[in-house]
Design a protein around this motif. Structure first.
Motif, PDB file in Angstrom:
ATOM      1  N   THR A   1       0.833  -1.202   0.000  1.00 48.69           N
ATOM      2  CA  THR A   1       0.000   0.000   0.000  1.00 48.69           C
ATOM      3  C   THR A   1       0.864   1.248   0.000  1.00 48.69           C
ATOM      4  O   THR A   1       1.798   1.367   0.802  1.00 48.69           O
ATOM      5  CB  THR A   1      -0.938   0.018   1.223  1.00 48.69           C
ATOM      6  N   GLU A   2       0.599   2.148  -0.934  1.00 52.02           N
ATOM      7  CA  GLU A   2       1.269   3.445  -0.997  1.00 52.02           C
ATOM      8  C   GLU A   2       0.250   4.561  -0.786  1.00 52.02           C
ATOM      9  O   GLU A   2      -0.932   4.397  -1.090  1.00 52.02           O
ATOM     10  CB  GLU A   2       1.939   3.641  -2.363  1.00 52.02           C
ATOM     11  N   VAL A   3       0.745   5.667  -0.255  1.00 51.78           N
ATOM     12  CA  VAL A   3      -0.110   6.841  -0.099  1.00 51.78           C
ATOM     13  C   VAL A   3       0.156   7.788  -1.267  1.00 51.78           C
ATOM     14  O   VAL A   3       1.271   8.260  -1.468  1.00 51.78           O
ATOM     15  CB  VAL A   3       0.155   7.561   1.239  1.00 51.78           C
ATOM     16  N   ARG A   4      -0.884   8.044  -2.064  1.00 55.83           N
ATOM     17  CA  ARG A   4      -0.788   8.938  -3.207  1.00 55.83           C
ATOM     18  C   ARG A   4      -1.893   9.971  -3.128  1.00 55.83           C
ATOM     19  O   ARG A   4      -3.075   9.616  -3.067  1.00 55.83           O
ATOM     20  CB  ARG A   4      -0.898   8.159  -4.521  1.00 55.83           C
ATOM     21  N   ASN A   5      -1.477  11.221  -3.095  1.00 57.83           N
ATOM     22  CA  ASN A   5      -2.448  12.320  -2.996  1.00 57.83           C
ATOM     23  C   ASN A   5      -3.394  12.138  -1.822  1.00 57.83           C
ATOM     24  O   ASN A   5      -4.600  12.396  -1.900  1.00 57.83           O
ATOM     25  CB  ASN A   5      -3.255  12.441  -4.294  1.00 57.83           C
TER      26      ASN A   5
ATOM     27  N   VAL B   1      -0.553  -1.366  -4.640  1.00 56.43           N
ATOM     28  CA  VAL B   1       0.400  -1.472  -5.743  1.00 56.43           C
ATOM     29  C   VAL B   1       0.902  -2.906  -5.838  1.00 56.43           C
ATOM     30  O   VAL B   1       1.243  -3.531  -4.832  1.00 56.43           O
ATOM     31  CB  VAL B   1       1.599  -0.525  -5.531  1.00 56.43           C
TER      32      VAL B   1
ATOM     33  N   GLN C   1      -4.381   9.410  -0.507  1.00 57.11           N
ATOM     34  CA  GLN C   1      -5.200   8.204  -0.583  1.00 57.11           C
ATOM     35  C   GLN C   1      -4.320   6.955  -0.562  1.00 57.11           C
ATOM     36  O   GLN C   1      -3.221   6.949  -1.136  1.00 57.11           O
ATOM     37  CB  GLN C   1      -6.035   8.196  -1.870  1.00 57.11           C
ATOM     38  N   ASN C   2      -4.797   5.919   0.111  1.00 56.30           N
ATOM     39  CA  ASN C   2      -4.089   4.640   0.110  1.00 56.30           C
ATOM     40  C   ASN C   2      -4.350   3.923  -1.214  1.00 56.30           C
ATOM     41  O   ASN C   2      -5.503   3.733  -1.604  1.00 56.30           O
ATOM     42  CB  ASN C   2      -4.555   3.768   1.269  1.00 56.30           C
ATOM     43  N   VAL C   3      -3.267   3.548  -1.885  1.00 55.15           N
ATOM     44  CA  VAL C   3      -3.363   2.876  -3.182  1.00 55.15           C
ATOM     45  C   VAL C   3      -2.629   1.545  -3.099  1.00 55.15           C
ATOM     46  O   VAL C   3      -1.494   1.478  -2.628  1.00 55.15           O
ATOM     47  CB  VAL C   3      -2.750   3.734  -4.309  1.00 55.15           C
TER      48      VAL C   3
END
Length: 235
Positions: free
Chosen positions: A182-186, A192, A188-190
């Motif tokens: 899980t990455e945080v982008r803008n 990957v 939000q948790n995304v």
């Protein structure tokens, strides 16, 4: 009454990661299988239609044995798609069960279960019409060496959805792990996809680093690369 045989993952990791510590002359462990979820990769042998589209999925597995009896243990499989359906179709079995032919592995370090009972469930669909789903396993060969004690296996599967039937070669790997992070982008948790996760140590269950793995593109499951017994070359 058969009681559950616990699985020692710590022994596996220490043994297979350092094969020199596992003396080939020591007695083979009893036939067993990793207790918990396995990642199963399917290769289609025959069939067309919706039942011929399986790629990979999770499968619950465990063994039962009578301690001190000298009798071969029994193997239990629970197909992943049936886990959410448990209790919804009590007229049909959620589990597949079968008996090992021996208590200990053969000379080629394999434990065999010739056939398992059929697992079957009527699974509700969004259309409102349930689908009759059936799993029939046979020719299960579980690796039983000290380096791979019940964590790799191969089997034949006849899989059906109503009148559609397909056959597969199934390859199982324990434990079942997702190649995701899980990455945080803008903000939000995304989620990957990350194939490297398959070979990374984890604080709890880890896939043995001596096992070659792939990240299945359809399910993001870490699956075995090749057929058992599969071990990476040691330096």
């Amino acid at each position: 009454m058969k009681t559950l045989q616990a699985f020692s993952w710590i022994f596996l990791l220490g043994c297979a990661a350092s094969l020199g510590a596992c003396d080939a002359e020591q007695p083979l462990p009893q036939c067993t299988v990793g207790r918990g979820e396995h990642a199963v990769r399917y290769t289609l042998v025959s069939g067309i239609g919706s039942c011929a589209a399986k790629r990979a999925e999770k499968l619950g597995a465990q063994i039962f044995r009578t301690p001190g009896s000298g009798e071969p243990p029994s193997l239990v499989f629970k197909p992943g798609p049936f886990a959410a359906n448990e209790g919804k179709d009590p007229a049909h079995p959620v589990l597949s069960t079968g008996n090992f032919t021996t208590e200990y592995p053969s000379k080629d370090e394999v434990c065999e279960v010739p056939t398992l009972s059929e697992a079957r469930q009527f699974v509700a669909q969004a259309t409102g019409t349930p689908v009759d789903v059936r799993y029939q396993w046979s020719n299960v060969r579980v690796q039983g060496s000290s380096a791979i004690p019940g964590t790799q296996w191969i089997a034949d599967l006849t899989y059906s959805e109503d009148d559609c039937t397909a056959t597969y070669v199934a390859v199982g790997l324990f434990p079942a792990l997702k190649c995701e992070r899980t990455e945080v982008r803008n903000g939000q948790n995304v989620v990957v996809r990350d194939p490297a996760i398959c070979s990374l140590p984890r604080p709890s269950l880890s896939i043995d680093p001596a096992f070659p793995t792939l990240c299945d593109e359809g399910t993001n499951l870490c699956v075995l690369d090749g057929e058992p017994p599969a071990l990476l070359p040691q330096p």
